[in-house]
Motif scaffolding. Structure first.
Motif, PDB file in Angstrom:
ATOM      1  N   VAL A   5       0.853  -1.183   0.000  1.00 18.91           N
ATOM      2  CA  VAL A   5       0.000   0.000   0.000  1.00 18.91           C
ATOM      3  C   VAL A   5       0.889   1.234   0.000  1.00 18.91           C
ATOM      4  O   VAL A   5       1.882   1.300   0.733  1.00 18.91           O
ATOM      5  N   VAL A   6       0.523   2.213  -0.808  1.00 20.54           N
ATOM      6  CA  VAL A   6       1.259   3.476  -0.853  1.00 20.54           C
ATOM      7  C   VAL A   6       1.027   4.209   0.467  1.00 20.54           C
ATOM      8  O   VAL A   6      -0.109   4.488   0.838  1.00 20.54           O
ATOM      9  N   LYS A   7       2.101   4.478   1.190  1.00 21.46           N
ATOM     10  CA  LYS A   7       2.014   5.189   2.463  1.00 21.46           C
ATOM     11  C   LYS A   7       2.249   6.678   2.288  1.00 21.46           C
ATOM     12  O   LYS A   7       1.727   7.485   3.046  1.00 21.46           O
ATOM     13  N   GLN A   8       3.067   7.025   1.310  1.00 21.91           N
ATOM     14  CA  GLN A   8       3.386   8.433   1.068  1.00 21.91           C
ATOM     15  C   GLN A   8       3.870   8.559  -0.365  1.00 21.91           C
ATOM     16  O   GLN A   8       4.590   7.690  -0.861  1.00 21.91           O
ATOM     17  N   PHE A   9       3.459   9.633  -1.044  1.00 23.77           N
ATOM     18  CA  PHE A   9       4.012   9.940  -2.357  1.00 23.77           C
ATOM     19  C   PHE A   9       3.897  11.428  -2.592  1.00 23.77           C
ATOM     20  O   PHE A   9       2.814  12.002  -2.520  1.00 23.77           O
ATOM     21  N   ASP A  10       5.024  12.069  -2.847  1.00 21.55           N
ATOM     22  CA  ASP A  10       5.074  13.498  -3.107  1.00 21.55           C
ATOM     23  C   ASP A  10       5.316  13.695  -4.600  1.00 21.55           C
ATOM     24  O   ASP A  10       6.425  13.461  -5.085  1.00 21.55           O
ATOM     25  N   GLY A  45      -2.773   5.137   0.061  1.00 22.57           N
ATOM     26  CA  GLY A  45      -3.797   4.114   0.231  1.00 22.57           C
ATOM     27  C   GLY A  45      -3.982   3.221  -0.982  1.00 22.57           C
ATOM     28  O   GLY A  45      -4.675   2.201  -0.898  1.00 22.57           O
ATOM     29  N   GLN A  46      -3.384   3.569  -2.089  1.00 22.67           N
ATOM     30  CA  GLN A  46      -3.504   2.794  -3.321  1.00 22.67           C
ATOM     31  C   GLN A  46      -2.747   1.473  -3.185  1.00 22.67           C
ATOM     32  O   GLN A  46      -1.647   1.428  -2.657  1.00 22.67           O
ATOM     33  N   ARG A  47      -3.358   0.388  -3.656  1.00 23.17           N
ATOM     34  CA  ARG A  47      -2.710  -0.925  -3.630  1.00 23.17           C
ATOM     35  C   ARG A  47      -1.848  -1.066  -4.870  1.00 23.17           C
ATOM     36  O   ARG A  47      -2.235  -0.644  -5.960  1.00 23.17           O
ATOM     37  N   VAL A  48      -0.662  -1.664  -4.693  1.00 21.71           N
ATOM     38  CA  VAL A  48       0.288  -1.814  -5.791  1.00 21.71           C
ATOM     39  C   VAL A  48       0.947  -3.190  -5.754  1.00 21.71           C
ATOM     40  O   VAL A  48       0.969  -3.863  -4.721  1.00 21.71           O
ATOM     41  N   CYS A  61      11.653  -0.063  -4.337  1.00 20.36           N
ATOM     42  CA  CYS A  61      10.643  -0.649  -5.221  1.00 20.36           C
ATOM     43  C   CYS A  61      10.972  -0.336  -6.674  1.00 20.36           C
ATOM     44  O   CYS A  61      11.343   0.785  -7.010  1.00 20.36           O
ATOM     45  N   ILE A  62      10.810  -1.352  -7.521  1.00 19.07           N
ATOM     46  CA  ILE A  62      10.928  -1.177  -8.968  1.00 19.07           C
ATOM     47  C   ILE A  62       9.743  -1.877  -9.620  1.00 19.07           C
ATOM     48  O   ILE A  62       9.048  -2.667  -8.977  1.00 19.07           O
ATOM     49  N   ASN A  63       9.522  -1.603 -10.891  1.00 16.76           N
ATOM     50  CA  ASN A  63       8.433  -2.230 -11.652  1.00 16.76           C
ATOM     51  C   ASN A  63       7.122  -2.178 -10.874  1.00 16.76           C
ATOM     52  O   ASN A  63       6.484  -3.192 -10.607  1.00 16.76           O
ATOM     53  N   VAL A  64       6.712  -0.966 -10.517  1.00 15.58           N
ATOM     54  CA  VAL A  64       5.510  -0.741  -9.705  1.00 15.58           C
ATOM     55  C   VAL A  64       4.289  -0.637 -10.611  1.00 15.58           C
ATOM     56  O   VAL A  64       4.258   0.173 -11.539  1.00 15.58           O
ATOM     57  N   TYR A  65       3.303  -1.469 -10.322  1.00  9.16           N
ATOM     58  CA  TYR A  65       2.029  -1.471 -11.051  1.00  9.16           C
ATOM     59  C   TYR A  65       0.894  -1.229 -10.081  1.00  9.16           C
ATOM     60  O   TYR A  65       0.822  -1.871  -9.028  1.00  9.16           O
ATOM     61  N   VAL A  66      -0.009  -0.308 -10.418  1.00 10.26           N
ATOM     62  CA  VAL A  66      -1.182  -0.066  -9.597  1.00 10.26           C
ATOM     63  C   VAL A  66      -2.129  -1.249  -9.752  1.00 10.26           C
ATOM     64  O   VAL A  66      -2.328  -1.772 -10.848  1.00 10.26           O
ATOM     65  N   ASP A  67      -2.704  -1.685  -8.636  1.00 12.54           N
ATOM     66  CA  ASP A  67      -3.660  -2.800  -8.643  1.00 12.54           C
ATOM     67  C   ASP A  67      -5.033  -2.235  -8.989  1.00 12.54           C
ATOM     68  O   ASP A  67      -5.743  -1.734  -8.129  1.00 12.54           O
ATOM     69  N   HIS A  68      -5.399  -2.317 -10.260  1.00  9.74           N
ATOM     70  CA  HIS A  68      -6.674  -1.766 -10.719  1.00  9.74           C
ATOM     71  C   HIS A  68      -7.851  -2.679 -10.407  1.00  9.74           C
ATOM     72  O   HIS A  68      -8.995  -2.318 -10.646  1.00  9.74           O
ATOM     73  N   SER A  69      -7.600  -3.867  -9.857  1.00  9.15           N
ATOM     74  CA  SER A  69      -8.697  -4.777  -9.529  1.00  9.15           C
ATOM     75  C   SER A  69      -9.379  -4.370  -8.233  1.00  9.15           C
ATOM     76  O   SER A  69     -10.492  -4.814  -7.956  1.00  9.15           O
ATOM     77  N   GLN A  70      -8.734  -3.546  -7.430  1.00  9.82           N
ATOM     78  CA  GLN A  70      -9.290  -3.073  -6.162  1.00  9.82           C
ATOM     79  C   GLN A  70     -10.072  -1.794  -6.384  1.00  9.82           C
ATOM     80  O   GLN A  70      -9.649  -0.922  -7.109  1.00  9.82           O
ATOM     81  N   LYS A  71     -11.209  -1.683  -5.724  1.00  7.98           N
ATOM     82  CA  LYS A  71     -11.976  -0.436  -5.788  1.00  7.98           C
ATOM     83  C   LYS A  71     -11.298   0.578  -4.911  1.00  7.98           C
ATOM     84  O   LYS A  71     -10.879   0.289  -3.805  1.00  7.98           O
ATOM     85  N   GLU A  72     -11.202   1.800  -5.426  1.00  6.99           N
ATOM     86  CA  GLU A  72     -10.548   2.876  -4.662  1.00  6.99           C
ATOM     87  C   GLU A  72     -11.555   3.625  -3.846  1.00  6.99           C
ATOM     88  O   GLU A  72     -12.682   3.718  -4.129  1.00  6.99           O
TER      89      GLU A  72
END
Length: 72
Positions: A5-10, A45-48, A61-72
């Protein structure tokens, strides 16, 4: 691939941290590691899915893909 889960991203600084689901450790992520089309950013909060690799200052982290199967 690992999951977390993304905890922080600036978006201005182009980096953040992802918390691993298994270890609960936070790992650095740089925007260039995001494998999405268009503007590369992550939301808190985004799942990856991602892989870990040794960077200059430790694991990151490398090769990061957002998990689009989860509802945001």
């Amino acid at each position: 691939m690992r999951t977390g889960v993304v905890k922080q991203f600036d978006a201005n600084s182009a980096y953040g941290f992802i918390e691993d689901d298994l270890t609960h450790s936070a790992y650095f992520v740089f925007y260039k590691s995001i494998k999405e089309d268009g503007y590369k950013r992550l939301d808190v909060g985004q799942r990856v899915h991602y892989q870990l690799a040794q960077g200059k200052k430790g694991l990151q982290c490398i090769n990061v893909y957002v998990d689009h199967s989860q509802k945001e």
